[in-house]
Design a protein around this motif. Structure first.
Motif, short mmCIF file in Angstrom:
data_model
loop_
_atom_site.label_atom_id
_atom_site.label_comp_id
_atom_site.label_asym_id
_atom_site.label_seq_id
_atom_site.Cartn_x
_atom_site.Cartn_y
_atom_site.Cartn_z
N ALA A 83 1.19 -1.49 -0.30
CA ALA A 83 -0.04 -0.51 -0.07
C ALA A 83 0.45 0.96 0.09
CB ALA A 83 -0.98 -0.16 1.18
N ASP A 84 2.03 1.59 0.61
CA ASP A 84 2.86 2.30 1.02
C ASP A 84 3.89 3.02 -0.01
OD1 ASP A 84 5.73 4.17 2.40
OD2 ASP A 84 3.86 4.93 2.80
N ALA A 85 3.79 3.31 -1.02
CA ALA A 85 4.89 3.90 -2.52
C ALA A 85 6.25 3.75 -2.15
CB ALA A 85 4.48 5.31 -2.64
N TRP A 86 6.24 4.44 -0.79
CA TRP A 86 8.10 4.53 -0.26
C TRP A 86 8.13 3.28 0.69
CZ3 TRP A 86 11.65 6.69 -1.48
CH2 TRP A 86 13.29 6.88 -0.93
N GLN A 87 7.58 2.52 0.71
CA GLN A 87 7.96 1.00 1.76
C GLN A 87 7.93 -0.34 -0.29
OE1 GLN A 87 4.48 0.39 4.21
NE2 GLN A 87 6.17 0.24 5.50
N ALA A 88 7.14 0.06 -1.14
CA ALA A 88 6.78 -0.56 -2.71
C ALA A 88 8.22 -0.16 -3.74
CB ALA A 88 6.00 -0.06 -3.28
N PHE A 89 8.47 1.03 -3.12
CA PHE A 89 9.64 1.61 -3.74
C PHE A 89 11.12 0.47 -2.56
CE2 PHE A 89 13.90 4.61 -3.52
CZ PHE A 89 14.01 3.90 -5.56
N THR A 90 11.12 0.90 -1.70
CA THR A 90 12.25 0.67 -0.78
C THR A 90 12.41 -1.22 -1.03
OG1 THR A 90 11.37 2.35 1.04
CG2 THR A 90 13.40 0.48 1.09
N LEU A 91 11.34 -1.56 -1.24
CA LEU A 91 11.14 -3.49 -1.67
C LEU A 91 11.92 -3.53 -2.66
CD1 LEU A 91 10.21 -6.12 -0.92
CD2 LEU A 91 8.28 -5.42 -2.01
N VAL A 92 11.64 -3.03 -3.80
CA VAL A 92 11.95 -3.03 -4.78
C VAL A 92 13.62 -2.50 -4.88
CG1 VAL A 92 11.94 -2.69 -7.84
CG2 VAL A 92 10.60 -3.18 -6.63
N PHE A 93 14.22 -1.45 -4.47
CA PHE A 93 15.56 -0.82 -4.19
C PHE A 93 16.15 -2.17 -3.86
CE2 PHE A 93 19.16 1.37 -2.92
CZ PHE A 93 19.47 2.43 -4.43
N THR A 94 15.61 -2.78 -2.24
CA THR A 94 16.78 -3.69 -1.85
C THR A 94 16.54 -5.08 -1.99
OG1 THR A 94 14.79 -3.58 -0.58
CG2 THR A 94 16.82 -2.45 0.41
N GLU A 95 15.61 -5.53 -2.88
CA GLU A 95 14.95 -6.55 -3.16
C GLU A 95 15.38 -6.97 -4.78
OE1 GLU A 95 12.68 -9.19 -1.02
OE2 GLU A 95 12.87 -8.21 0.67
N GLY A 96 14.63 -6.13 -5.58
CA GLY A 96 14.65 -6.49 -6.63
C GLY A 96 15.83 -6.75 -7.71
#
Length: 180
Positions: A83-96
């Motif tokens: 739901a949270d845009a920054w958490q989604a970005f962080t997820l992709v940034f750290t685990e993508g």
């Protein structure tokens, strides 16, 4: 009445898997210039069998790239459901970038086999990163002056760290610099 398509025979599936596994090893060892004859020979099949599975070298490379990016697509799906845009970005940034160093090198080699392969690699990366970049920027959580290409480069820098501790630190520093 049209006959239903039959599932591939077991030996056909085994040949395809052997070709893919062999291609991974041959490209990793010999680089982007490897020809299909070298892959077929090392896999123990003829070129006719190769062409039955992959009409071109680009088709083989596309299959390998699809396999390599499977984990990243799973991360993107988890991010889309966050739901949270920054958490989604962080997820992709750290685990993508879920590839181990050898597979990351192979991804780079495969992307250098042809312009079509380079475009496939670029698209795979952009398709993962662009949605979360745009979403985080719209939410005011991510700096507006960074592009998808910038974020991809930052991810590669962080993921090239030599230890998990260095990687976590690089992610934290870069994320702090990217946040609004």
């Amino acid at each position: 009445m049209a006959e239903a398509a039959r599932a591939p025979r077991k030996d056909q599936l085994q040949n395809r898997r052997r070709l893919l596994d062999t291609a991974r090893a041959v490209f990793a060892e010999q680089g982007a210039g490897v020809g299909i004859d070298a892959v077929a020979r090392r896999a123990g099949v003829g070129t006719t069998t190769f062409y039955r599975h992959f009409p071109t070298k680009d088709a083989l490379v596309a299959s390998l790239l699809a396999e390599l990016t499977g984990g990243a697509r799973e991360v993107a799906a988890r991010a889309a459901a966050t739901a949270d845009a920054w958490q989604a970005f962080t997820l992709v940034f750290t685990e993508g970038c879920v590839l181990d160093p050898a597979d990351l090198r192979l991804f780079d080699i495969l992307c250098r086999t042809s312009p079509a392969a380079a475009e496939l690699g670029y698209r795979a990366t952009a398709d993962l990163i662009a949605p979360v970049v745009e979403r985080a920027q719209r939410a005011g959580a991510l700096r507006g002056d960074v592009s998808t290409d910038d974020v991809a480069a930052f991810m590669r820098m962080a993921d090239s760290a030599h230890s998990p501790e260095q990687r976590r630190l690089a992610h934290a520093v870069m994320l702090a610099g990217l946040a609004c």
